[in-house]
Enzyme design. Structure first.
Site, short mmCIF file in Angstrom:
data_model
loop_
_atom_site.label_atom_id
_atom_site.label_comp_id
_atom_site.label_asym_id
_atom_site.label_seq_id
_atom_site.Cartn_x
_atom_site.Cartn_y
_atom_site.Cartn_z
N ASP A 133 0.82 -1.23 0.00
CA ASP A 133 0.00 0.00 0.00
C ASP A 133 0.85 1.27 0.00
O ASP A 133 0.66 2.16 0.84
CB ASP A 133 -0.92 0.04 1.24
N GLU B 196 -11.81 -1.04 -2.10
CA GLU B 196 -10.84 -0.41 -1.19
C GLU B 196 -9.79 0.33 -2.01
O GLU B 196 -9.82 0.33 -3.25
CB GLU B 196 -10.17 -1.48 -0.31
#
Ligand SMILES: *[C@@H]1O[C@H](CO)[C@@H](O)[C@H](O)[C@H]1NC(C)=O
Ligand SMILES: *[C@@H]1O[C@H](CO)[C@@H](O)[C@H](O)[C@H]1NC(C)=O
Ligand SMILES: *[C@@H]1O[C@H](CO)[C@@H](O)[C@H](O)[C@H]1NC(C)=O
Ligand SMILES: *[C@@H]1O[C@H](CO)[C@@H](O)[C@H](O)[C@H]1NC(C)=O
Length: 255
Positions: free
Chosen positions: A56, A229
Site C-alpha cells: 500500500d 478499497e
C-alpha cells in the site's frame, strides 16, 4: 489494505514514464520495469519484503529531490530512493510508537497517503484489524518527511457500530486525500470492506471532517459482498477520476 495496490501503482508510474513505448500495452510487464530492491533493514530480512513487495505505498518527492515511500506496517514505514526506480532504503517510521488512536491495530498501521499542503506534509493512515469495523483514519504532520519529525494528531474519522452513518456501515480504512482544483476544497476519500467507497469534505485544519456538505457514497458494488478499497481520486481536463480496487475484479483477475 490490499497486496495488489502496488501493482496498480507501478503500472501508473510506468505509464507516465518517458521511456515507455508510445502506444504499446501499458499493462505489459515490459512497460513497467521493476524497481530495485529495498535495502538496509528488516524489510528485506523477513524474506517477503524487498523487490516490489512493499504494501500500500504512497510516494512523494521530498524537498531534497529524493523520493519517499510510505507504506503499511512498521508504524508507517518510510523508505527513500534517488529515483522512482530505486534503490529504496528503509529509513524509519512516521509514528514513534503506537498511534495515539486507542483502537486495536494502533501498533500496526495500514495504507498511508502523504500529501503536502502549504508548508506541511500530512500523512493520513488507518488503524484497524482484519475484519473489524472498529477502525479509524488518523493523521500525522511533518515539515520535512524525515523520521522523528512527525506529530501524530490522532483520528480524523472513526467507524464502528454506534457511529453516525456512514461511519456505522463502513470501516474507516484506506484514506485518500484529494484537493479539488476547481473549488479549492480538500476531501477525504476512504473505505471499505462494507459499502465501499465514501468521501467526506475535510475541515480547514485537514485533521477533521465536516458534515455539511454531506458525505458522498462514491462507489458501491451491490452484488454480494464485493468490497472496494484503496481508492484514489484525481482531476484531469474537466473530469474527475476515481481509481479503486474491487473485490470482484480482484477475484476475476485472480490477484
Ligand atoms: C531482491 O530481493 C529478493 C528477495 O529478497 C531477492 O530474491 C532478489 O535476488 C533481489 N534482487 C536483487 C536484484 O538484488
Ligand atoms: C500489536 O498488538 C497486538 C496486541 O497486543 C499483538 O498481538 C500484535 O502482535 C502486535 N503487532 C505488532 C506488529 O507489533
Ligand atoms: C453500542 O450501543 C449498544 C446499545 O446501546 C451497546 O450495547 C454497545 O455496547 C455499544 N457499542 C459500543 C462499541 O460502544
Ligand atoms: C447508522 O446510523 C444511522 C444514523 O446516523 C441510522 O439511521 C442507521 O439505522 C444506522 N445503521 C446501522 C446499520 O446501524
Amino acid at each position: 489494505m490490499l497486496q495488489s495496490l502496488l501493482f496498480a501503482l507501478l503500472a501508473t508510474v510506468a505509464w507516465g514514464a518517458p521511456h515507455h513505448g508510445g502506444h504499446s500495452n501499458p499493462f505489459s510487464p515490459d512497460n513497467w520495469p521493476l524497481p530495485h530492491n529495498i535495502t538496509g533493514d528488516s524489510l528485506t530480512s523477513s524474506g517477503q519484503w524487498g523487490g516490489v513487495h512493499t504494501h500500500d505505498p504512497s510516494v512523494v518527492k521530498g524537498p531534497d529531490g529524493w523520493y519517499y515511500s510510505f507504506s503499511t506496517h512498521n508504524l508507517v514505514a518510510i523508505s527513500k530512493a534517488p529515483s522512482l526506480n530505486g534503490y529504496w532504503k528503509f529509513i524509519g517510521s512516521v509514528l514513534e510508537g503506537e498511534s495515539v488512536i486507542d483502537l486495536p491495530g494502533r501498533n500496526d498501521t495500514w495504507a498511508p497517503m502523504v500529501v503536502k499542503v502549504g508548508d506541511l506534509y500530512y500523512c493520513y493512515y488507518s488503524v484497524s484489524t482484519f475484519g473489524s469495523q472498529d477502525s479509524a483514519v488518523g493523521v500525522a504532520t511533518s515539515r520535512t518527511l524525515q523520521p522523528g519529525t512527525w506529530t501524530d494528531h490522532g483520528a480524523v474519522i472513526t467507524s464502528g457500530a454506534n457511529k453516525t452513518s456512514p461511519l456505522n456501515i463502513t470501516n474507516a480504512i484506506d484514506p485518500s486525500f484529494f484537493h479539488d482544483p476547481k473549488t479549492g476544497e480538500n476531501l477525504l476519500t476512504y473505505g471499505s470492506f462494507w459499502t465501499d467507497i465514501w468521501q467526506f469534505w475535510l475541515a480547514r485544519d485537514l485533521k477533521s471532517v465536516v458534515w455539511k456538505p454531506k458525505p458522498v457514497h462514491l462507489s458501491y458494488d451491490p452484488e454480494g459482498t464485493n468490497p472496494e478499497e484503496g481508492s484514489f481520486m484525481s482531476y484531469h481536463d474537466g473530469w474527475y477520476y476515481v481509481s479503486l480496487i474491487s473485490g470482484r475484479s480482484l477475484r476475476e483477475s485472480q490477484y
